[in-house]
Each structure stands twice: as structure tokens, then as C-alpha cells.
Design a protein around this motif. Structure first.
Motif, PDB file in Angstrom:
ATOM      1  N   VAL A  62       0.853  -1.191   0.000  1.00 30.88           N
ATOM      2  CA  VAL A  62       0.000   0.000   0.000  1.00 30.88           C
ATOM      3  C   VAL A  62       0.888   1.239   0.000  1.00 30.88           C
ATOM      4  O   VAL A  62       2.093   1.145   0.213  1.00 30.88           O
ATOM      5  CB  VAL A  62      -0.951  -0.004   1.215  1.00 30.88           C
ATOM      6  CG1 VAL A  62      -1.974  -1.115   1.087  1.00 30.88           C
ATOM      7  CG2 VAL A  62      -0.185  -0.134   2.517  1.00 30.88           C
ATOM      8  N   ALA A  67      -3.108   3.217   5.319  1.00 29.03           N
ATOM      9  CA  ALA A  67      -3.313   1.911   4.701  1.00 29.03           C
ATOM     10  C   ALA A  67      -2.324   0.889   5.245  1.00 29.03           C
ATOM     11  O   ALA A  67      -2.662  -0.283   5.423  1.00 29.03           O
ATOM     12  CB  ALA A  67      -3.188   2.029   3.186  1.00 29.03           C
ATOM     13  N   LYS A  95      -7.255  -0.383  -0.394  1.00 33.98           N
ATOM     14  CA  LYS A  95      -7.183   1.078  -0.505  1.00 33.98           C
ATOM     15  C   LYS A  95      -7.842   1.656   0.747  1.00 33.98           C
ATOM     16  O   LYS A  95      -8.943   1.256   1.116  1.00 33.98           O
ATOM     17  CB  LYS A  95      -7.942   1.587  -1.735  1.00 33.98           C
ATOM     18  CG  LYS A  95      -7.414   1.074  -3.043  1.00 33.98           C
ATOM     19  CD  LYS A  95      -6.120   1.734  -3.403  1.00 33.98           C
ATOM     20  CE  LYS A  95      -5.641   1.236  -4.756  1.00 33.98           C
ATOM     21  NZ  LYS A  95      -4.266   1.498  -4.999  1.00 33.98           N
ATOM     22  N   THR A  97      -8.848   5.316   2.734  1.00 39.01           N
ATOM     23  CA  THR A  97      -8.967   6.774   2.710  1.00 39.01           C
ATOM     24  C   THR A  97      -9.307   7.260   4.113  1.00 39.01           C
ATOM     25  O   THR A  97      -9.892   6.526   4.907  1.00 39.01           O
ATOM     26  CB  THR A  97     -10.046   7.247   1.717  1.00 39.01           C
ATOM     27  OG1 THR A  97     -11.281   6.628   2.048  1.00 39.01           O
ATOM     28  CG2 THR A  97      -9.669   6.898   0.300  1.00 39.01           C
TER      29      THR A  97
END
Length: 190
Positions: A62, A67, A95, A97
Motif C-alpha cells: 500500500v 493503509a 485502498k 482513505t
């Protein structure tokens, strides 16, 4: 024996009989319950030992610290601290955020609005692919929110926010692991 004593004695008998009926019904319900572990067999359940499919998930690299926190927790949860598998059956693409917000604003005597609490929300999107066929097996999104104090000192605030991110990362990793376990169990039953 007075009338009130007879009524009290009868009510006492009814309450005991009712309690016994409720206990009997609960025993029947619990006796018919079929609780079993999500992974592993009923005769040998060892805490921390995962199913071979869960332990054969490789989590791809990542690009952010947030992450990486989720990835590290997932690797530990899936393999019991043994690291990544040598010959994985599945490959996970992850992923993450982050969203930050001020949650509480306190008005001081000087009239300035000063944020005193904040929240961090991590959203983990993942895709689990079969390494042989490159087909997506499971795809999902899980999120967690953690709250933190926002003191006046900048370092203390940044450290509190970082700790909140770490707490949210642990929760997201746990949610993803549980989701994968349920979906793989469901796929096995079909």
C-alpha cells in the motif's frame, strides 16, 4: 388462614410455576441451538488458528501510512503473526482513505471558536482475487470512526489524531477480516 394469605400463597405458586415454565422453554431453545465456530471444526477449536484459506491471503503493498496500519493489522489477524504466506491462494488489494473533522466547538470567553474534539474516519476498500484465475472472489468496504481531543499544543493534537487513526485502523482490519471469513464460509457452503 385469612383471604389475603390464601391469595398470596396462590400467587406465589403461580409465580414459581411461571418461572419454571420460562426456564423450561429457555432450556428447549438453547438445547436446539447449533452454535459452531466460523472456522475450524467443533472438536478442536484452537484460538488464533485460522482456516487455511484465510491464512493463504497475500495483502499487496500500500502507499499511505493509514493503509499500512490496516495492512499490518490484517496480516497479523489473518496469519497469527506468521507474516505473509509463501504460496498464497488469494491476493488482496487494499485502498484506505481518511476523513478528519472537528466534532465539538467550544466558545471561549474571548469569543473565539476553538475546536476541542475531532474525529477520524478510515474507509477501507478491498478486493480479494484468486491468484490462479485472477477473478474477484470478494469485494467490499468497511469503515471505522475514532474520536480524539484537540488540545492547543500542535504536537499533542497531531499525536492524538495519529492515535485515533491507529485505533480506527485496528477496527477496519477486524471488520475486513470478519467480512472475508463470512464470505469465504458462505462460498464453501454453496
Amino acid at each position: 388462614m385469612s383471604w389475603s394469605d390464601r391469595v398470596h400463597r396462590r400467587l406465589s405458586w403461580f409465580s414459581r410455576a411461571g418461572a419454571m415454565a420460562v426456564l423450561g422453554a429457555m432450556a428447549l431453545l438453547v438445547g436446539g441451538c447449533t452454535v459452531q465456530p466460523l472456522y475450524g471444526n467443533v472438536s478442536s477449536v484452537t484460538p488464533g488458528v485460522a482456516d487455511a484459506r484465510i491464512a493463504s491471503i497475500y495483502i499487496a503493498e500500500v502507499d499511505t501510512r493509514d493503509a499500512q496500519e490496516v495492512r499490518n493489522h490484517l496480516i497479523f489477524l489473518l496469519n497469527g503473526g506468521a507474516g505473509q504466506p509463501d504460496n498464497p491462494q488469494y491476493r488482496m488489494i487494499l485502498k484506505v482513505t481518511k476523513r478528519s473533522a472537528s466534532t465539538v466547538t467550544l466558545q471561549s470567553a474571548s469569543g473565539d471558536n476553538e475546536p476541542t474534539a475531532g474525529s477520524v474516519r478510515l474507509i477501507g476498500r478491498y478486493r480479494l482475487k484468486d491468484t490462479e484465475t485472477d477473478k474477484t472472489v470478494i469485494e467490499g468496504e468497511r469503515s471505522a470512526t475514532a474520536f480524539f481531543d484537540r488540545p492547543r499544543q500542535l504536537f499533542a493534537e497531531s499525536r492524538a489524531k495519529r492515535d485515533a487513526v491507529d485505533r480506527a485502523a485496528r477496527e477496519v482490519a477486524e471488520f475486513i477480516r470478519l467480512d472475508m471469513m463470512m464470505e469465504l464460509k458462505r462460498a464453501q457452503a454453496q
